[in-house]
Design an enzyme around this catalytic site. Structure first.
Site, PDB file in Angstrom:
ATOM      1  N   GLU A 139       0.828  -1.215   0.000  1.00 56.09           N
ATOM      2  CA  GLU A 139       0.000   0.000   0.000  1.00 56.09           C
ATOM      3  C   GLU A 139       0.866   1.269   0.000  1.00 56.09           C
ATOM      4  O   GLU A 139       0.371   2.365   0.261  1.00 56.09           O
ATOM      5  CB  GLU A 139      -0.949   0.022   1.206  1.00 56.09           C
ATOM      6  N   HIS A 163      -3.079   2.442   8.058  1.00 52.85           N
ATOM      7  CA  HIS A 163      -4.094   1.577   7.462  1.00 52.85           C
ATOM      8  C   HIS A 163      -4.312   0.388   8.386  1.00 52.85           C
ATOM      9  O   HIS A 163      -3.346  -0.307   8.737  1.00 52.85           O
ATOM     10  CB  HIS A 163      -3.637   1.103   6.080  1.00 52.85           C
ATOM     11  N   HIS A 165      -7.087  -3.015   9.535  1.00 53.24           N
ATOM     12  CA  HIS A 165      -8.226  -3.884   9.201  1.00 53.24           C
ATOM     13  C   HIS A 165      -9.157  -3.910  10.414  1.00 53.24           C
ATOM     14  O   HIS A 165      -9.169  -4.858  11.188  1.00 53.24           O
ATOM     15  CB  HIS A 165      -7.735  -5.279   8.819  1.00 53.24           C
ATOM     16  N   GLU A 193     -18.518  12.560  21.162  1.00 54.18           N
ATOM     17  CA  GLU A 193     -17.269  13.256  20.840  1.00 54.18           C
ATOM     18  C   GLU A 193     -16.737  12.985  19.430  1.00 54.18           C
ATOM     19  O   GLU A 193     -15.725  13.556  19.035  1.00 54.18           O
ATOM     20  CB  GLU A 193     -16.203  12.932  21.888  1.00 54.18           C
ATOM     21  N   HIS A 234     -12.754  -3.931   3.530  1.00 54.28           N
ATOM     22  CA  HIS A 234     -11.291  -4.030   3.673  1.00 54.28           C
ATOM     23  C   HIS A 234     -10.780  -3.374   4.965  1.00 54.28           C
ATOM     24  O   HIS A 234     -10.113  -4.024   5.752  1.00 54.28           O
ATOM     25  CB  HIS A 234     -10.625  -3.400   2.431  1.00 54.28           C
TER      26      HIS A 234
HETATM   27  P1  13P Z   1       1.157  -5.456   3.078  1.00 57.65           P
HETATM   28  O1  13P Z   1       1.571  -6.714   3.810  1.00 57.65           O
HETATM   29  O2  13P Z   1       1.772  -5.385   1.705  1.00 57.65           O
HETATM   30  O3  13P Z   1       1.441  -4.224   3.918  1.00 57.65           O
HETATM   31  O4  13P Z   1      -0.401  -5.530   2.826  1.00 57.65           O
HETATM   32  C1  13P Z   1      -1.290  -5.602   3.898  1.00 57.65           C
HETATM   33  C2  13P Z   1      -2.568  -4.937   3.611  1.00 57.65           C
HETATM   34  O5  13P Z   1      -3.285  -4.596   4.542  1.00 57.65           O
HETATM   35  C3  13P Z   1      -2.975  -4.685   2.213  1.00 57.65           C
HETATM   36  O6  13P Z   1      -4.067  -3.832   2.145  1.00 57.65           O
HETATM   37 ZN    ZN Z   2      -5.258  -3.850   3.966  1.00 59.49          ZN
END
Ligand code: 13P
Ligand code: ZN
Length: 296
Positions: A139, A163, A165, A193, A234
């Site tokens: 990413e 980023h 999950h 809040e 995602h």
């Molecule tokens: P990477 O292992 O390449 O960082 O990918 C993980 C991920 O969350 C892809 O969206």
């Molecule tokens: Zn991801």
């Protein structure tokens, strides 16, 4: 509880490593410590199954100078896949692709890298880390395009792109219409809040192939107006000035999504926050909430 402190304890204020006659390690630098702590906290939150999620940090000039003795400049330049000319020459601390954030605290030198961009902002080279091989997160194009947009719109204040999950956000993308207004109102109304923590609201993307230039461009478009971008099915991208504020933003969005899911699971809201409530919060905290989120 996982121990996140890496390396030796810091010397007391005013006592430098040199005065103590000890060798300092790159992982003792405070930006490294902040990164390692955040990666470990995110893993402990359950946001980073396997290699899920990634974190990048743009070093200050002083930090790059402090880290320079540990860098080597012999690795080849690689194409980023996108162009970020306003970040030419900058150094980024980044997760390695396929690396697990829970392992960062155990071996930062194997799971992280510092990448330097070329002056045109079209290529990078690894100057520290990934000692067992590898490359920056898949990413990296999204991270760098977000950094690029945020560098301009915040006058260089934002340094962190994260980023994760986040399970409640991902679940909610299966239930809520994928629309910025619907999502912002839902999250704001879940917890008082929220409108203070992300007054700009959140942007939402439909499902897209991850790891490429297309999703990078679409996300960075959202980052022109938001600090949070939701990727359907995602996870979440967040941007901020510091590790603390960016982690806190991610935490707040995910917690609000979790509360909203609980409300839906309980049969839906019988009453909820109103536009008037948000206007009152904005007045109290001196915030300007975008007009599009204040329609009933
Ligand atoms: P990477 O292992 O390449 O960082 O990918 C993980 C991920 O969350 C892809 O969206
Ligand atoms: Zn991801």
């Amino acid at each position: 509880m996982m121990k996140w402190v890496v390396g030796r304890f810091r010397p007391p204020p005013g006592i430098t490593w040199e005065k103590r006659g000890m060798d300092m390690r790159i992982t003792d630098l405070s930006f490294m410590q902040g990164y390692i702590r955040m990666a470990t906290d995110g893993a402990n939150m359950g946001w980073h199954e396997r290699n899920g999620g990634n974190l990048t940090y743009r070093l200050t000039a002083e930090e790059a100078e402090a880290a320079a003795p540990y860098m080597t400049f012999d690795k080849p330049w690689e194409d980023i896949g996108v162009a970020v000319p306003n970040l030419g020459g900058a150094f980024f601390l980044a997760t390695g692709s396929g690396k697990f954030l829970r392992n960062v605290c155990l071996a930062p030198q194997d799971n992280l890298c510092i990448a330097q961009l070329n002056e045109a902002g079209t290529q990078y080279r690894v100057v520290w880390g990934l000692e067992q091989g590898g490359r920056p997160t898949s990413e990296f194009p999204s991270h760098l395009m977000n950094h690029s947009v945020k560098f301009d719109v915040t006058g260089g204040k934002h340094r962190v792109i994260y980023h994760a999950h986040t399970p409640a956000v991902i679940a909610l993308t299966n239930v809520l219409e994928l629309d910025d207004i619907v999502w912002t109102r839902a999250l704001w109304s879940a917890m008082t809040e929220c409108a203070v923590v992300f007054p700009g609201g959140v942007g939402v993307l439909p499902w897209m192939v991850c790891g490429g230039a297309e999703i990078a461009k679409a996300t960075s478009e959202l980052m022109k107006q938001y600090d949070v971008a939701i990727w359907a099915f995602h996870g979440t991208f967040a941007s901020g000035e510091s590790f603390d504020t960016t982690f806190g933003l991610m935490h707040c969005v995910e917690k609000a999504a979790d509360i909203y899911l609980r409300i839906l699971s309980a049969g839906g809201a019988k009453q909820t926050m109103t536009t008037e409530n948000f206007v009152a919060i904005a007045a109290l905290f001196g915030l300007t909430l975008p007009e599009k989120f204040l329609q009933d």
